[in-house]
Write a protein that holds these residues in place. Structure first.
Motif, mmCIF file in Angstrom:
data_model
loop_
_atom_site.group_PDB
_atom_site.id
_atom_site.type_symbol
_atom_site.label_atom_id
_atom_site.label_comp_id
_atom_site.label_asym_id
_atom_site.label_seq_id
_atom_site.Cartn_x
_atom_site.Cartn_y
_atom_site.Cartn_z
ATOM 1 N N PRO A 269 0.810 -1.228 0.000
ATOM 2 C CA PRO A 269 0.000 0.000 0.000
ATOM 3 C C PRO A 269 0.839 1.272 0.000
ATOM 4 O O PRO A 269 0.348 2.341 -0.370
ATOM 5 C CB PRO A 269 -0.813 -0.108 1.301
ATOM 6 N N ARG A 270 2.079 1.165 0.404
ATOM 7 C CA ARG A 270 2.929 2.346 0.518
ATOM 8 C C ARG A 270 3.518 2.761 -0.832
ATOM 9 O O ARG A 270 3.790 3.940 -1.061
ATOM 10 C CB ARG A 270 4.051 2.078 1.527
ATOM 11 N N THR A 271 3.719 1.800 -1.716
ATOM 12 C CA THR A 271 4.313 2.098 -3.025
ATOM 13 C C THR A 271 3.304 1.999 -4.158
ATOM 14 O O THR A 271 3.553 2.533 -5.245
ATOM 15 C CB THR A 271 5.458 1.116 -3.324
ATOM 16 N N GLY A 272 2.198 1.282 -3.918
ATOM 17 C CA GLY A 272 1.212 1.075 -4.976
ATOM 18 C C GLY A 272 1.602 -0.003 -5.958
ATOM 19 O O GLY A 272 0.949 -0.155 -7.002
ATOM 20 N N ARG A 273 2.605 -0.800 -5.624
ATOM 21 C CA ARG A 273 3.124 -1.799 -6.547
ATOM 22 C C ARG A 273 3.209 -3.168 -5.883
ATOM 23 O O ARG A 273 3.308 -3.263 -4.650
ATOM 24 C CB ARG A 273 4.503 -1.370 -7.054
ATOM 25 N N PRO A 274 3.210 -4.244 -6.664
ATOM 26 C CA PRO A 274 3.327 -5.587 -6.077
ATOM 27 C C PRO A 274 4.669 -5.767 -5.371
ATOM 28 O O PRO A 274 5.670 -5.135 -5.723
ATOM 29 C CB PRO A 274 3.226 -6.515 -7.298
ATOM 30 N N ILE A 275 4.681 -6.635 -4.391
ATOM 31 C CA ILE A 275 5.925 -6.955 -3.696
ATOM 32 C C ILE A 275 6.875 -7.665 -4.662
ATOM 33 O O ILE A 275 6.446 -8.330 -5.607
ATOM 34 C CB ILE A 275 5.670 -7.833 -2.456
ATOM 35 N N THR A 276 8.180 -7.533 -4.414
ATOM 36 C CA THR A 276 9.176 -8.125 -5.310
ATOM 37 C C THR A 276 10.165 -9.024 -4.577
ATOM 38 O O THR A 276 11.073 -9.565 -5.198
ATOM 39 C CB THR A 276 9.965 -7.022 -6.032
ATOM 40 N N HIS A 277 10.010 -9.172 -3.253
ATOM 41 C CA HIS A 277 10.956 -9.989 -2.495
ATOM 42 C C HIS A 277 10.617 -11.477 -2.641
ATOM 43 O O HIS A 277 9.668 -11.852 -3.339
ATOM 44 C CB HIS A 277 10.962 -9.572 -1.025
ATOM 45 N N ASN A 278 11.367 -12.328 -1.946
ATOM 46 C CA ASN A 278 11.229 -13.779 -2.138
ATOM 47 C C ASN A 278 10.420 -14.471 -1.050
ATOM 48 O O ASN A 278 10.422 -15.701 -0.974
ATOM 49 C CB ASN A 278 12.613 -14.427 -2.228
ATOM 50 N N LEU A 279 9.727 -13.708 -0.196
ATOM 51 C CA LEU A 279 8.903 -14.340 0.832
ATOM 52 C C LEU A 279 7.648 -14.913 0.184
ATOM 53 O O LEU A 279 6.839 -14.187 -0.382
ATOM 54 C CB LEU A 279 8.532 -13.321 1.911
ATOM 55 N N ALA A 280 7.482 -16.233 0.264
ATOM 56 C CA ALA A 280 6.359 -16.902 -0.385
ATOM 57 C C ALA A 280 5.148 -17.012 0.521
ATOM 58 O O ALA A 280 4.007 -16.903 0.055
ATOM 59 C CB ALA A 280 6.774 -18.305 -0.844
ATOM 60 N N SER A 281 5.365 -17.238 1.805
ATOM 61 C CA SER A 281 4.236 -17.321 2.729
ATOM 62 C C SER A 281 4.723 -17.108 4.147
ATOM 63 O O SER A 281 5.902 -17.310 4.465
ATOM 64 C CB SER A 281 3.521 -18.673 2.625
ATOM 65 N N VAL A 282 3.807 -16.687 5.004
ATOM 66 C CA VAL A 282 4.121 -16.480 6.413
ATOM 67 C C VAL A 282 2.944 -16.946 7.256
ATOM 68 O O VAL A 282 1.791 -16.645 6.948
ATOM 69 C CB VAL A 282 4.463 -15.001 6.701
ATOM 70 N N THR A 283 3.239 -17.712 8.286
ATOM 71 C CA THR A 283 2.240 -18.183 9.238
ATOM 72 C C THR A 283 2.478 -17.495 10.574
ATOM 73 O O THR A 283 3.613 -17.421 11.047
ATOM 74 C CB THR A 283 2.326 -19.712 9.411
#
Length: 344
Positions: A269-283
């Protein structure tokens, strides 16, 4: 007292997602336990509980469905006359009375927004729609002008909440969407209702978010399996839970590609763009499933390094799965370790 979208307050008493499965489900359910399932919030629910009295499966399910329908009438954006839909149509700079439940959800949402430095934002809808991940699905990268224009209609800090009167005022024509927190809140609401009936042993799951209490039908802790996002690998990581909520957020299946570039459905929401890092999921684990639900989304936006820093700072149990050149790897915060079956 007026809150300008900044507060630390926990109102709950107590995507594509990394799939959660109850590993004990293959065992026969003892007769004193009931199992309920159905549809709500555009997804499924499954509940296993020790019968709190003289309820039949049919009578308890009917009472449950009635409560879930009432919750949808408060928090849904798909019901045109829901309370939230009415809030979204009200003009800016006008105060509007909220029911206690919607007020609680919004206060918690604002808390998570400030804790995550804006990585979680219930007003992000215009950006999600722009990138083609809303109700009107489409592929294609929007131009910079469209992104900047949509950003003007996003901003949790333009929500004001009156703590004394349970009122809301939007200082801009914002559209609020609670899809990243509503399932978790619904889980909590159902769990607290079951406790009010006298049930101390239960598992409540809505759309992958869940909360457990007491003992499982086996007579010990609830054993939950975290499935690998790699569909070619048949592997689960078992965790042992009691009296806690669990939520997962992931982006490894919902995306589009254009000119060799992969665009995630998770929008920062801060950049208006999709994330680009390698985190696939978080529990995330927390006594409040709603808090876990919202924080899972926030952590997915923040990425692995910032997630681990914040999780350690706040002692939040988190389990991360990250994309690598060889597939996927996992790591977890120090407070998550005690829940892993292999460490018990």
């Amino acid at each position: 007292m007026t809150l300008v979208a900044k507060i630390i307050y926990r109102p709950i008493k107590a995507a594509l997602v990394l799939l959660l499965c109850v590993l004990s489900a293959c065992s026969p359910t003892p007769p004193e336990f009931l199992q309920l399932s159905g549809m709500t919030m555009g997804t499924t629910y499954h509940i296993t509980l020790r019968n709190p009295g003289e309820w039949t499966e049919q009578s308890l399910k009917a009472a449950l469905d009635e409560r879930l329908m009432a919750f949808n009438q408060i928090a849904s954006t798909y019901i045109s006359d829901s309370e939230l839909s009415q809030i979204n149509t009200m003009p800016a700079d006008e105060w509007h009375q909220l029911t206690p439940m919607l007020f609680d959800i919004l206060v918690l949402a604002v808390e998570v927004s400030w804790l995550s430095n804006g990585a979680f934002d219930v007003t992000v809808g215009p950006l999600v729609d722009l990138w083609g991940f809303g109700p009107d699905r489409h592929d294609g990268r929007p131009d910079e002008g469209a992104i900047n224009k949509a950003l003007q209609d996003v901003g949790f800090d333009r929500i004001e909440l009156d703590l004394a009167e349970h009122k809301i005022k939007k200082t801009a024509p914002l559209r609020i969407d609670l899809s990243a927190i509503a399932k978790g809140y619904g889980v909590d609401a159902v769990a607290l209702w079951l406790e009010s009936l006298g049930s101390a042993d239960y598992l409540v799951e809505i759309g992958g978010e869940m909360r457990v209490a007491g003992l499982s039908p086996r007579g010990d802790s609830w054993r939950i399996g975290l499935e690998s996002p790699d569909l070619n690998v048949d592997k689960t990581t078992p965790i042992l839970l009691a009296n806690i909520g669990v939520a997962t957020s992931g982006d490894y299946r919902n995306y589009f590609e254009e000119n060799g570039v992969r665009y995630s459905h998770t929008i920062d929401p801060r950049t208006g763009r999709p994330i680009t890092h390698n985190l696939a999921s978080v529990t995330v684990l927390d006594p409040s499933c709603a808090f876990a639900d919202a924080m899972a989304t926030a952590f997915l936006v923040l990425g692995g390094e910032k997630t681990m820093q914040l999780a350690e700072q706040l002692a939040i149990p988190v389990y991360l799965v990250e994309k690598t050149d060889d597939g996927f790897s996992s790591r977890y915060s120090s407070s998550f370790g005690p829940y892993l079956e292999e460490e018990n």
